[in-house]
Design a protein around this motif. Structure first.
Motif, PDB file in Angstrom:
ATOM      1  N   LYS A 142       0.865  -1.031  -0.455  1.00  0.00           N
ATOM      2  CA  LYS A 142      -0.098  -0.027  -0.014  1.00  0.00           C
ATOM      3  C   LYS A 142       0.873   1.362   0.043  1.00  0.00           C
ATOM      4  O   LYS A 142       1.959   0.945   0.846  1.00  0.00           O
ATOM      5  N   ASN A 144      -0.024   3.937   0.791  1.00  0.00           N
ATOM      6  CA  ASN A 144      -0.227   5.534   2.262  1.00  0.00           C
ATOM      7  C   ASN A 144       1.055   4.353   3.655  1.00  0.00           C
ATOM      8  O   ASN A 144       0.451   5.813   4.433  1.00  0.00           O
ATOM      9  N   GLU A 169       0.665   0.357  -4.140  1.00  0.00           N
ATOM     10  CA  GLU A 169      -0.878   0.400  -4.673  1.00  0.00           C
ATOM     11  C   GLU A 169      -1.543   1.677  -4.490  1.00  0.00           C
ATOM     12  O   GLU A 169      -1.966   2.307  -2.559  1.00  0.00           O
ATOM     13  N   GLY A 170      -2.361   2.589  -4.777  1.00  0.00           N
ATOM     14  CA  GLY A 170      -3.107   3.530  -4.226  1.00  0.00           C
ATOM     15  C   GLY A 170      -1.780   5.377  -4.311  1.00  0.00           C
ATOM     16  O   GLY A 170      -1.041   5.368  -4.923  1.00  0.00           O
ATOM     17  N   GLU A 171      -2.234   6.299  -3.674  1.00  0.00           N
ATOM     18  CA  GLU A 171      -1.827   7.881  -3.545  1.00  0.00           C
ATOM     19  C   GLU A 171      -0.420   6.834  -2.319  1.00  0.00           C
ATOM     20  O   GLU A 171      -0.584   6.739  -1.193  1.00  0.00           O
ATOM     21  N   ILE A 172       0.786   8.188  -2.963  1.00  0.00           N
ATOM     22  CA  ILE A 172       2.031   7.627  -2.223  1.00  0.00           C
ATOM     23  C   ILE A 172       2.186   8.674  -1.581  1.00  0.00           C
ATOM     24  O   ILE A 172       1.846   9.918  -1.701  1.00  0.00           O
ATOM     25  N   THR A 173       2.980   8.635  -0.490  1.00  0.00           N
ATOM     26  CA  THR A 173       3.381   9.027   0.747  1.00  0.00           C
ATOM     27  C   THR A 173       4.343   9.269   1.298  1.00  0.00           C
ATOM     28  O   THR A 173       4.849   8.728   0.655  1.00  0.00           O
ATOM     29  N   ASN A 196       5.416   6.289 -12.432  1.00  0.00           N
ATOM     30  CA  ASN A 196       4.090   5.379 -12.228  1.00  0.00           C
ATOM     31  C   ASN A 196       4.391   5.620 -10.513  1.00  0.00           C
ATOM     32  O   ASN A 196       5.035   6.095 -10.184  1.00  0.00           O
ATOM     33  N   ASN A 197       3.508   3.936 -10.514  1.00  0.00           N
ATOM     34  CA  ASN A 197       4.088   3.285  -9.493  1.00  0.00           C
ATOM     35  C   ASN A 197       4.217   2.332  -9.031  1.00  0.00           C
ATOM     36  O   ASN A 197       4.214   1.545  -8.078  1.00  0.00           O
ATOM     37  N   ASN A 287      -0.008  20.680   4.158  1.00  0.00           N
ATOM     38  CA  ASN A 287      -0.319  19.368   3.604  1.00  0.00           C
ATOM     39  C   ASN A 287       0.760  18.789   4.028  1.00  0.00           C
ATOM     40  O   ASN A 287       1.722  19.023   3.710  1.00  0.00           O
ATOM     41  N   GLN A 289       2.150  15.493   4.396  1.00  0.00           N
ATOM     42  CA  GLN A 289       2.028  14.375   4.068  1.00  0.00           C
ATOM     43  C   GLN A 289       3.568  13.771   3.892  1.00  0.00           C
ATOM     44  O   GLN A 289       4.269  12.548   3.727  1.00  0.00           O
ATOM     45  N   ASN A 290       4.237  14.838   3.087  1.00  0.00           N
ATOM     46  CA  ASN A 290       5.528  14.752   2.274  1.00  0.00           C
ATOM     47  C   ASN A 290       6.811  15.030   3.736  1.00  0.00           C
ATOM     48  O   ASN A 290       8.600  15.045   3.593  1.00  0.00           O
TER      49      ASN A 290
END
Length: 409
Positions: A142, A144, A169-173, A196-197, A287, A289-290
């Motif tokens: 995952k 996040n 998988e999903g949005e990367i933090t 990409n991911n 924000n 998150q990074n």
């Protein structure tokens, strides 16, 4: 030193020079890579407890390796010992470490073929690890989750027989921390791509090029000086060494964030100078998150200046040395503030007055101690368990005394 009193201080000088030890984040990554590629040499390695524990663990021949409170070391060493063929280790830590989840990383390593079992509670340290050759090379995670899980896999990837293809998988933090890891791999000659991911790391069973890598100083530690500069009088200058304008560390976003508080940053020959100028803001919305490790610093800066503070992207703070969101709310409200928190956000209401001689609990968390220290420019306060700062910045209190902060034990 158990607790210290920070007496209300007014810094007499206008110019200060501070040398900060190497980044803990970079140091711990490079220490692991040096264990895999012994021909690498390192300069300016962090003198933090975490990096010393990492160094000790990597050279240990014991069957039991105890990393105490060092969360980064727990994640990175789980991956490291999983690929040490023929080595059997029980990896353990402090009481708090045994409460910090590691199941996501363990399952990813098991999917690659690793032999890891839980010695006590399912999903948590201590871990029983039997090192072996890993031939599988594809795994999903995952996106996040803590970036340390991702970096742990990337750091050992070049020593896997077939390299690694990691799908997020999903949005990367925490992307900056992932990019830091990949940049360090590149510096030692390990090929990778991040499209990409999907992150791909090529196998590399040859030696790395013998070279010396210099660790940049720690931006998280610099954050407390950004806060001090923001609370100082106009014209104050603080020069920090050694910092790069094109840093790999995500917390270098401080340069942009603290412009709002009137702190102007300039770089010259690996030195960073902070100068306090005028500012006029009533609220800050970010924000993080990074760059979640600077949330405490920013929240306290806003509280000290009576500014509305709305911080998001903080879901990883709940699994740090303490639940940092709850800790911030508790301690700021002791000081007279009002804080609302959710699972991943903090909202600070402005406060016109700051209570004096409040005792700040640190919860075994170095960043709680250091984030609240700049408040001494506004009021006297007590910091409990003050030497918890040694986890990342052992000379912190001495450096503040040199600047003119009045500190008594």
């Amino acid at each position: 030193m158990s607790s210290i009193t920070l007496h209300k201080s007014e810094l007499k000088n206008r110019k200060f020079d501070v040398t900060i030890t190497g980044s803990k984040s970079e140091s711990n990554r490079l220490l692991l890579l040096k264990a895999l590629y012994p021909e690498i040499r390192l300069d300016n390695v962090s003198n933090s407890d975490d990096s010393q524990l990492m160094t000790k663990a990597l050279s240990s021949t014991s069957h039991i390796v105890d990393i105490h409170h060092a969360g980064t070391a727990m994640r990175f060493l789980t991956a490291f010992f999983a690929v040490q063929e023929g080595r059997e280790v029980t990896l353990t830590g402090s009481k708090r470490m045994k409460e910090r989840p590691i199941k996501i990383l363990v399952e990813a390593l098991q999917a690659l073929g690793a032999d890891i079992n839980y010695a006590e509670n399912e999903g948590f340290p201590p871990l029983k690890i039997k090192g072996k050759k890993l031939t599988k090379n594809k795994v999903s995670l995952k996106a996040n989750v803590s970036s340390q899980y991702i970096s742990a896999l990337l750091l050992i990837a070049s020593k896997l027989e077939n390299g690694l293809e990691l799908t997020l998988e999903g949005e990367i933090t925490s992307i900056p921390y992932i990019k830091m890891t990949l940049s360090l791999l590149d510096e030692i000659g390990v090929a990778s791509s991040f499209v990409n991911n999907t992150i791909t790391v090529k196998p590399n069973n040859s030696k790395s090029t013998a070279k010396t890598l210099t660790v940049e100083s720690d931006w998280s530690s610099a954050s407390y000086y950004f806060s001090i500069a923001a609370l100082c009088d106009m014209g104050t200058e603080i020069t920090l060494s050694s910092y790069k304008e094109n840093s790999l560390q995500g917390d270098s976003i401080l340069v942009d964030i603290y412009k709002a508080f009137g702190v102007v940053s300039t770089f010259k020959e690996n030195q960073l100078t902070l100068k306090k100028e005028t500012f006029n803001i009533e609220a800050i919305n970010l924000n993080l998150q990074n760059a979640p490790d600077i949330a405490q610093t920013i929240a306290v800066t806003c509280f000290a200046l009576g500014i509305v503070c709305n911080l998001k992207g903080l879901h990883t703070l709940k699994i740090k040395e303490t639940d940092r969101l709850v800790a911030l709310k508790t301690e700021i409200e002791k000081l007279g503030g009002q804080v609302d928190i959710t699972n991943d956000a903090l909202y600070l209401h402005p406060s016109k007055a700051i209570n004096e001689m409040v005792s700040i609990a640190t919860y075994h968390d170095h960043r709680m101690a250091m984030a609240f220290a700049p408040l001494a420019l506004k009021t006297s306060l007590v910091i409990e368990d003050a030497m918890v700062v040694s986890k990342s910045y052992p000379t912190f209190w001495n450096d503040l005394k040199t600047m003119g902060f009045k500190i008594s034990e």
